[in-house]
Write a protein that holds these residues in place. Structure first.
Motif, mmCIF file in Angstrom:
data_model
loop_
_atom_site.group_PDB
_atom_site.id
_atom_site.type_symbol
_atom_site.label_atom_id
_atom_site.label_comp_id
_atom_site.label_asym_id
_atom_site.label_seq_id
_atom_site.Cartn_x
_atom_site.Cartn_y
_atom_site.Cartn_z
ATOM 1 N N THR A 1 0.844 -1.201 0.000
ATOM 2 C CA THR A 1 0.000 0.000 0.000
ATOM 3 C C THR A 1 0.873 1.241 0.000
ATOM 4 O O THR A 1 0.621 2.198 -0.748
ATOM 5 N N HIS A 2 1.929 1.211 0.824
ATOM 6 C CA HIS A 2 2.862 2.351 0.888
ATOM 7 C C HIS A 2 3.545 2.543 -0.475
ATOM 8 O O HIS A 2 3.642 3.665 -0.984
ATOM 9 N N ARG A 3 4.014 1.438 -1.086
ATOM 10 C CA ARG A 3 4.649 1.508 -2.402
ATOM 11 C C ARG A 3 3.694 2.045 -3.460
ATOM 12 O O ARG A 3 4.064 2.874 -4.294
ATOM 13 N N ASN A 4 2.462 1.551 -3.405
ATOM 14 C CA ASN A 4 1.442 1.974 -4.362
ATOM 15 C C ASN A 4 1.177 3.475 -4.230
ATOM 16 O O ASN A 4 1.082 4.192 -5.238
ATOM 17 N N THR A 5 1.067 3.955 -2.983
ATOM 18 C CA THR A 5 0.862 5.388 -2.742
ATOM 19 C C THR A 5 2.029 6.189 -3.300
ATOM 20 O O THR A 5 1.848 7.239 -3.947
ATOM 21 N N LYS A 6 3.259 5.699 -3.082
ATOM 22 C CA LYS A 6 4.454 6.397 -3.578
ATOM 23 C C LYS A 6 4.455 6.425 -5.106
ATOM 24 O O LYS A 6 4.766 7.449 -5.721
ATOM 25 N N LEU A 7 4.084 5.304 -5.729
ATOM 26 C CA LEU A 7 4.033 5.253 -7.195
ATOM 27 C C LEU A 7 3.001 6.240 -7.732
ATOM 28 O O LEU A 7 3.253 6.931 -8.731
ATOM 29 N N LYS A 8 1.851 6.311 -7.076
ATOM 30 C CA LYS A 8 0.821 7.258 -7.514
ATOM 31 C C LYS A 8 1.338 8.687 -7.404
ATOM 32 O O LYS A 8 1.106 9.514 -8.303
ATOM 33 N N ARG A 9 2.040 8.982 -6.326
ATOM 34 C CA ARG A 9 2.619 10.320 -6.132
ATOM 35 C C ARG A 9 3.651 10.610 -7.231
ATOM 36 O O ARG A 9 3.650 11.694 -7.842
ATOM 37 N N ASP A 10 4.506 9.615 -7.494
ATOM 38 C CA ASP A 10 5.513 9.775 -8.542
ATOM 39 C C ASP A 10 4.849 9.986 -9.907
ATOM 40 O O ASP A 10 5.295 10.822 -10.707
ATOM 41 N N MET A 11 3.775 9.216 -10.167
ATOM 42 C CA MET A 11 3.067 9.355 -11.436
ATOM 43 C C MET A 11 2.441 10.742 -11.555
ATOM 44 O O MET A 11 2.470 11.370 -12.630
ATOM 45 N N ALA A 12 1.892 11.235 -10.460
ATOM 46 C CA ALA A 12 1.294 12.576 -10.474
ATOM 47 C C ALA A 12 2.369 13.627 -10.740
ATOM 48 O O ALA A 12 2.155 14.576 -11.519
ATOM 49 N N GLU A 13 3.533 13.456 -10.122
ATOM 50 C CA GLU A 13 4.631 14.402 -10.347
ATOM 51 C C GLU A 13 5.095 14.367 -11.804
ATOM 52 O O GLU A 13 5.355 15.406 -12.416
ATOM 53 N N LEU A 14 5.177 13.138 -12.337
ATOM 54 C CA LEU A 14 5.583 12.999 -13.744
ATOM 55 C C LEU A 14 4.557 13.642 -14.673
ATOM 56 O O LEU A 14 4.918 14.293 -15.661
ATOM 57 N N ALA A 15 3.306 13.463 -14.345
ATOM 58 C CA ALA A 15 2.244 14.067 -15.162
ATOM 59 C C ALA A 15 2.343 15.579 -15.112
ATOM 60 O O ALA A 15 2.186 16.261 -16.149
ATOM 61 N N GLU A 16 2.648 16.122 -13.950
ATOM 62 C CA GLU A 16 2.816 17.577 -13.823
ATOM 63 C C GLU A 16 3.997 18.053 -14.652
ATOM 64 O O GLU A 16 3.939 19.083 -15.341
ATOM 65 N N GLU A 17 5.100 17.296 -14.569
ATOM 66 C CA GLU A 17 6.283 17.664 -15.354
ATOM 67 C C GLU A 17 5.972 17.623 -16.842
ATOM 68 O O GLU A 17 6.380 18.513 -17.604
ATOM 69 N N LYS A 18 5.252 16.586 -17.238
ATOM 70 C CA LYS A 18 4.897 16.409 -18.640
ATOM 71 C C LYS A 18 4.044 17.612 -19.097
ATOM 72 O O LYS A 18 4.264 18.166 -20.167
ATOM 73 N N ASN A 19 3.083 17.973 -18.260
ATOM 74 C CA ASN A 19 2.198 19.103 -18.598
ATOM 75 C C ASN A 19 2.987 20.411 -18.658
ATOM 76 O O ASN A 19 2.735 21.272 -19.494
ATOM 77 N N SER A 20 3.935 20.571 -17.726
ATOM 78 C CA SER A 20 4.707 21.819 -17.723
ATOM 79 C C SER A 20 5.637 21.881 -18.924
ATOM 80 O O SER A 20 5.950 22.946 -19.435
ATOM 81 N N ILE A 21 6.132 20.714 -19.389
ATOM 82 C CA ILE A 21 7.002 20.664 -20.541
ATOM 83 C C ILE A 21 6.187 21.028 -21.793
ATOM 84 O O ILE A 21 6.662 21.752 -22.664
ATOM 85 N N LYS A 22 4.949 20.569 -21.877
ATOM 86 C CA LYS A 22 4.084 20.824 -23.034
ATOM 87 C C LYS A 22 3.746 22.301 -23.132
ATOM 88 O O LYS A 22 3.572 22.847 -24.199
ATOM 89 N N THR A 23 3.616 22.933 -22.028
ATOM 90 C CA THR A 23 3.174 24.343 -22.051
ATOM 91 C C THR A 23 4.282 25.309 -22.072
ATOM 92 O O THR A 23 5.362 25.350 -22.227
#
Length: 110
Positions: free
Chosen positions: A88-110
């Protein structure tokens, strides 16, 4: 007192004593039979007690085995619970990492 009367009296006394002795002998035989019957009953009771003691030992062994199985099951449950918490802890960390990556991806696009 005539001798014949004394002899008759002596015979009567001896016969009476013989009857008493026979009567006591019969009483003794009855008592012996009762003692033997009681001994047989006691033997049966001892056998029952022995059988019951064996049954108790068998049940105690089963209880001990059950306790052991329950302990193992509890340990396995605790281990699985710990693994679930880690996952559960790993899954939460992965979700956080994925959210951060998505933010980075969005910031790179804009």
């Amino acid at each position: 007192v005539p001798k014949s009367s004394l002899k008759t009296l002596a015979k009567s006394i001896i016969e009476l004593k013989d009857k008493r002795i026979l009567s006591r002998g019969k009483e003794i035989e009855k008592m012996k039979a009762e003692v033997q019957r009681k001994d047989e009953e006691l033997g049966k009771l001892k056998n029952k007690i022995s059988d019951m003691s064996k049954d108790v030992r068998i049940m105690e062994n089963r209880v001990t085995e059950s306790e052991s199985c329950l302990r193992l099951t509890l340990q396995e449950s605790e281990r699985l619970e710990s693994s679930l918490a880690e996952e559960t802890h790993r899954n939460t960390k992965l979700k956080r990492d994925m959210a951060e990556l998505a933010e980075e991806k969005n910031s790179i696009k804009t």
